[in-house]
Design an enzyme around this catalytic site. Structure first.
Site, mmCIF file in Angstrom:
data_model
loop_
_atom_site.group_PDB
_atom_site.id
_atom_site.type_symbol
_atom_site.label_atom_id
_atom_site.label_comp_id
_atom_site.label_asym_id
_atom_site.label_seq_id
_atom_site.Cartn_x
_atom_site.Cartn_y
_atom_site.Cartn_z
ATOM 1 N N HIS A 1 -6.134 4.536 -2.062
ATOM 2 C CA HIS A 1 -7.250 5.124 -1.864
ATOM 3 C C HIS A 1 -7.607 5.666 -0.417
ATOM 4 O O HIS A 1 -6.480 6.158 0.200
ATOM 5 C CB HIS A 1 -8.374 3.961 -1.829
ATOM 6 C CG HIS A 1 -8.194 3.097 -3.129
ATOM 7 N ND1 HIS A 1 -8.710 3.540 -4.255
ATOM 8 C CD2 HIS A 1 -7.732 1.791 -3.446
ATOM 9 C CE1 HIS A 1 -8.528 2.737 -5.278
ATOM 10 N NE2 HIS A 1 -7.933 1.424 -4.858
ATOM 11 N N ARG B 1 0.394 -4.721 8.067
ATOM 12 C CA ARG B 1 -0.047 -6.226 8.363
ATOM 13 C C ARG B 1 0.255 -7.047 7.544
ATOM 14 O O ARG B 1 0.031 -6.761 6.028
ATOM 15 C CB ARG B 1 -1.633 -6.385 8.699
ATOM 16 C CG ARG B 1 -2.029 -7.166 9.607
ATOM 17 C CD ARG B 1 -3.737 -7.111 9.387
ATOM 18 N NE ARG B 1 -4.303 -8.477 9.975
ATOM 19 C CZ ARG B 1 -4.419 -9.611 9.240
ATOM 20 N NH1 ARG B 1 -4.256 -9.490 7.984
ATOM 21 N NH2 ARG B 1 -4.955 -10.768 9.796
ATOM 22 N N HIS C 1 -5.850 4.572 2.674
ATOM 23 C CA HIS C 1 -4.548 4.766 2.920
ATOM 24 C C HIS C 1 -3.957 6.277 3.173
ATOM 25 O O HIS C 1 -3.157 6.450 3.759
ATOM 26 C CB HIS C 1 -3.822 4.341 1.537
ATOM 27 C CG HIS C 1 -4.159 3.057 1.330
ATOM 28 N ND1 HIS C 1 -4.997 2.812 0.266
ATOM 29 C CD2 HIS C 1 -3.832 1.678 1.612
ATOM 30 C CE1 HIS C 1 -5.168 1.452 0.081
ATOM 31 N NE2 HIS C 1 -4.335 0.918 0.872
ATOM 32 N N THR D 1 4.559 1.176 -0.574
ATOM 33 C CA THR D 1 3.244 0.775 -1.110
ATOM 34 C C THR D 1 3.537 0.074 -2.551
ATOM 35 O O THR D 1 4.538 0.540 -3.291
ATOM 36 C CB THR D 1 1.928 1.675 -1.251
ATOM 37 O OG1 THR D 1 0.803 0.927 -1.756
ATOM 38 C CG2 THR D 1 2.564 2.991 -2.096
ATOM 39 N N ARG D 2 3.097 -1.027 -3.056
ATOM 40 C CA ARG D 2 2.928 -1.555 -4.300
ATOM 41 C C ARG D 2 1.503 -1.474 -4.816
ATOM 42 O O ARG D 2 1.146 -2.355 -5.831
ATOM 43 C CB ARG D 2 3.733 -2.949 -4.363
ATOM 44 C CG ARG D 2 3.183 -3.839 -3.321
ATOM 45 C CD ARG D 2 3.543 -5.375 -3.399
ATOM 46 N NE ARG D 2 2.673 -6.084 -4.219
ATOM 47 C CZ ARG D 2 1.852 -6.749 -3.355
ATOM 48 N NH1 ARG D 2 1.835 -6.945 -2.265
ATOM 49 N NH2 ARG D 2 0.871 -7.636 -4.250
#
Ligand code: PPS
Length: 579
Positions: A204, A293, A207, A199-200
């Site tokens: 929340h 995605r 996730h 992740t970047r």
């Protein structure tokens, strides 16, 4: 057992070169130096610690061309991203770089020697071809293509590196793991199945739900593995994000998840990047990898279309799944179902079910206005971190630049504003009067055009620093030139606050005749008599702004009405008043 590294052997160059480290240090002092850019530093760190296994250096011409054209190194190993060290012609000449020579790679921040590169290849890349093949289009709307054409130097040097030091980090040191360390950690906890989550962005509840779900489906543990090197320009800074990850990791079922930071310089290369990410995660020991995605998508191209299709990344990773030997877990979009107070994957929600979502844009709006962010969307601790870094407008700093002729009344308005702001608690107030800046920051400057320009840019620098720290800044230079005001504004907008600095240009448009007529100090008389030369409005120009946020005129209105108009401007922008 953690997953085996890509190519079978973890290329931990620090371990390999430890026996000759002292020799390398001595030799590094005798060699020419290349000081690495931020991106090169990230790349070198992962080359040396084995994150980019099977690489043992920067790509040679043959490997580079092979990777660009076929996603493979010359020995046939899958590798989707070119990892290159760019230099200029000037560096090649002045450092006498040539195949067969050795060069020290230094950390540009502290000059420490990191590695010695044995150059085996110096070559000029075809950047347009690289852009087309690797990123899908030679379109500078793509951040990596923009970087390639604007920051990457004209030549690449390839060759093997020998490791001396890993780049030093001073932030979140305890959360930075090398592949070897992470593998040992998994071993210690008997984690044999690990789902890595790239992740970047801040995380929340959705996730957290999707990673827990992936872990349960796979009977695995979760590795939250965020990128803290370089991400997409405009992203939330990694300092803030890591505080978010630290908060969210505590919400996982006990013993399920771990957090480790990845010093990767992302390219936003979509499908190729997803394959590269999978290789990296495998090197760190993960057995499963969540591919999103539009994974590592750079957004829209210059025609307004997405660079990549939403599932291109997943498809490319699937295509190479036998070679990758890390199982792809497709990212499941999750939606909240208020009636059940639960999250479910979008494709499993029965038709007609009421769902709730907060988009990224809506979240940013709520942060900006201070509007509530519900518990079902995020965690209180996460929201607290974000609100600290992105305070609502009512707590952000701002700069008001009052421009006008000498004796326009800008100083009187500024002082009145200062009182009004001080009356409202919450912000520190800084008054940067034109003559204060002149005496404190620009004492050596005169009034030639370039000196006036420099004077205003110094003011802008100070204003941006103060604004970013949350102050109300009121500045009153004459600032007679349009280009200088625009440069000052650009600096303050860019540097004066996390989501962009708040800047207002107020033209104190009191006419010259009025300024001159009411001048008690006699400066205009001196300018008329030639005692002061190049005086604004007399024998030097004043570009009346065409881009002012507000125009006031003290020949027609009082100081208090001008001040009030400025207060209303701030109020309508949400900077003062409520919250
Ligand atoms: S600028 O153009 O923004 O750099 O000017 P600024 O820094 O605001 O400085 C304005 C003060 O300098 C006095 N002064 C002059 N102004 C304009 N042109 C010339 N040539 C000049 N020489 C001196 C001017 O009176 C302002 O002083 P204060 O005391 O603020 O009125």
């Amino acid at each position: 057992m953690a997953n085996s590294p890509h190519g079978g052997v973890l290329k931990d160059l620090h371990a390999r070169d430890a026996p000759i480290r002292q020799q390398l240090i001595q030799e590094s002092e005798t060699l020419p130096d290349i000081r690495l850019t931020e991106r090169q530093l990230c790349d070198l760190e992962l080359i040396m610690n084995g994150g980019f296994s099977p690489l043992e250096g920067f790509m040679t011409k043959e490997d580079y061309e092979s990777v660009v054209e076929t996603l493979r190194l010359t020995d046939g190993a899958l590798f989707s991203m070119p990892i290159t060290l760019d230099v200029s012609k000037k560096q090649i000449d002045s450092l006498k770089l040539a195949p067969g020579s050795r060069v020290t790679l230094r950390d540009s921040r502290d000059e420490s020697p990191l590695a010695i590169l044995s150059i085996s290849s110096i070559y000029q890349p075809n950047k347009s071809n690289e852009a087309e093949k690797v990123f899908g289009a030679d379109d500078q709307a793509h951040p990596a293509v923009h970087y390639l054409h604007n920051s990457v130097k004209d030549f690449y040097v390839g060759g093997a590196v020998q490791a001396i030091n890993s780049p030093e980090h001073y932030d979140y040191v305890e959360l930075r793991y090398t592949p070897r360390e992470l593998r040992a950690y998994f071993e210690k906890l008997s984690w044999t199945r690990v789902v890595a989550f790239q992740t970047r962005n801040p995380m929340h509840r959705a996730h957290r739900e999707l990673t827990v779900r992936a872990a349960r489906q796979q009977r695995a543990n979760v590795l939250v593995h965020p990128v803290v090197g370089l991400t997409k320009p405009g992203d939330v800074d990694h300092f803030t994000r890591v505080r978010v990850y630290e908060a969210i990791i505590r919400t996982y079922p006990k013993g399920m998840a771990a957090l480790a930071l990845l010093p990767l310089a992302m390219r936003m290369g979509g499908p190729r990047e997803a394959v590269w990410h999978a290789i990296i995660r495998k090197n760190f020991g993960a057995t499963h990898f969540i591919v999103g995605r539009d994974h590592a998508g750079p957004g829209k191209n210059s025609q307004g279309k997405d660079f990549y299709g939403p599932y291109d990344a997943q498809e490319l990773v699937t295509k190479f799944k036998d070679e990758l030997q890390i199982e792809m877990v497709p990212f499941q979009m999750m939606s909240y179902i208020p009636d059940q107070d639960t999250y479910m994957p979008v494709d499993e929600i029965p038709k007609g079910t009421v769902t709730a979502d907060i988009s990224g844009t809506e979240l940013r709006r709520r942060l900006k206005t201070g509007a509530p962010i519900p518990d079902w969307f995020s965690y209180e601790a996460v929201v607290k971190v974000l609100r600290e870094s992105y305070p609502p407008k009512a707590r952000q700093g701002f700069t008001i630049l009052l421009t006008g002729y000498v004796n326009s009344g800008a100083n009187a308005i500024a002082k009145a504003l200062e009182s009004q702001f001080q009356q409202q608690a919450g912000r520190s107030v800084s008054l940067l009067l034109g003559d204060t800046i002149r005496s404190e920051l620009s004492a050596e400057l005169g009034f030639a055009p370039e000196e006036r320009h420099k004077n205003l840019q110094r003011l802008a620098f100070v204003a941006a620093e103060l604004s970013r720290a949350g102050a109300a800044v009121i500045a009153t230079p004459i600032a007679p030139y349009d280009h200088s005001r625009k440069a000052a504004k650009a600096h303050i907008v860019q540097n004066g606050g996390a989501g962009g600095g708040n800047f207002f240009l107020v033209h104190v448009a009191t006419p010259l005749e009025h300024c001159e007529k009411t001048d008690r100090r006699g400066v205009y008389a001196k300018a008329r008599s030639g005692e002061i030369k190049g005086f604004t409005g007399i024998d030097d120009k004043y570009d009346a702004p065409t881009d002012a946020d507000l125009v006031v005129d003290l020949s027609k209105q009082s100081v208090s009405s001008a001040t009030h108009a400025i207060i209303l401007l701030l109020e309508s922008n949400g900077l003062i008043g409520s919250a």
